[in-house]
Enzyme design. Structure first.
Site, PDB file in Angstrom:
ATOM      1  N   CYS A 100      -1.523  -3.820   3.516  1.00 51.56           N
ATOM      2  CA  CYS A 100      -2.402  -4.974   3.336  1.00 51.56           C
ATOM      3  C   CYS A 100      -1.551  -6.229   3.456  1.00 51.56           C
ATOM      4  O   CYS A 100      -0.361  -6.200   3.197  1.00 51.56           O
ATOM      5  CB  CYS A 100      -3.057  -4.933   1.955  1.00 51.56           C
TER       6      CYS A 100
ATOM      7  N   HIS B  10       3.898  14.145   5.865  1.00 50.36           N
ATOM      8  CA  HIS B  10       3.720  15.564   5.572  1.00 50.36           C
ATOM      9  C   HIS B  10       4.340  16.309   6.754  1.00 50.36           C
ATOM     10  O   HIS B  10       3.932  16.074   7.890  1.00 50.36           O
ATOM     11  CB  HIS B  10       2.238  15.923   5.443  1.00 50.36           C
TER      12      HIS B  10
ATOM     13  N   SER C 202       0.835  -1.207   0.000  1.00 46.71           N
ATOM     14  CA  SER C 202       0.000   0.000   0.000  1.00 46.71           C
ATOM     15  C   SER C 202       0.866   1.252   0.000  1.00 46.71           C
ATOM     16  O   SER C 202       1.459   1.557  -1.007  1.00 46.71           O
ATOM     17  CB  SER C 202      -1.012   0.019   1.142  1.00 46.71           C
TER      18      SER C 202
END
Length: 149
Positions: free
Chosen positions: A83, A68, A63
């Protein structure tokens, strides 16, 4: 539906301005986290903002991991979604914490794809009777007041 993946969101507070504004440092931290957590890196993308801050994304076979940064606030928003059963998102978060060295963190663990029992999927309606009772009592007081005149 069974759990499809594990999604950890981590708010990291009190990180160093220099660390959060150094793209190469953050990239190295993320690549190390990917390796240590038994994940497969497909691609890495990033953007350095001016005058400060950055966004970095590690696209994984499992995934993604994203960061940020807000150096002026000493804050980093980290997202680790995986996953499958062989990757360890908790290990990736631990590695990122060791690199970014936050003073404080808040972690949210989300099980993606898990709806629980069928009854959990139905909307829950909560009704408070107290406000209705107050309206009724006020109405009765007004009527009593008017009758007294």
């Amino acid at each position: 539906m069974k759990v499809i993946g594990k999604h950890l969101t981590v708010d990291m507070y009190g990180c160093s301005f220099e660390v959060l504004d150094d793209l190469e440092f953050v990239k190295n931290a993320m690549i190390t986290a990917v390796k240590e957590a038994n994940m497969t890196l497909l691609d890495f993308s990033s953007y350095k903002f001016e005058p400060q801050g950055l966004t970095a994304l590690a696209l994984l076979a499992e995934s993604h991991i994203s960061i940020h940064t807000y150096p002026e606030l000493g804050y980093a928003a980290v997202d680790v979604f995986t996953c499958g059963d062989h990757s360890r998102p908790d290990k990736a978060v631990a590695v990122l914490k060791s690199f970014l060295k936050p003073e404080k963190t808040k972690t949210t663990n989300i099980k993606r794809g898990d709806f629980g029992a069928e009854k959990d999927m139905k909307p829950k309606v909560s009704v408070s009777i107290a406000p209705l009772r107050r309206v009724r009592n006020t109405g009765a007081k007004v009527l009593n007041f008017l009758r007294a005149k």
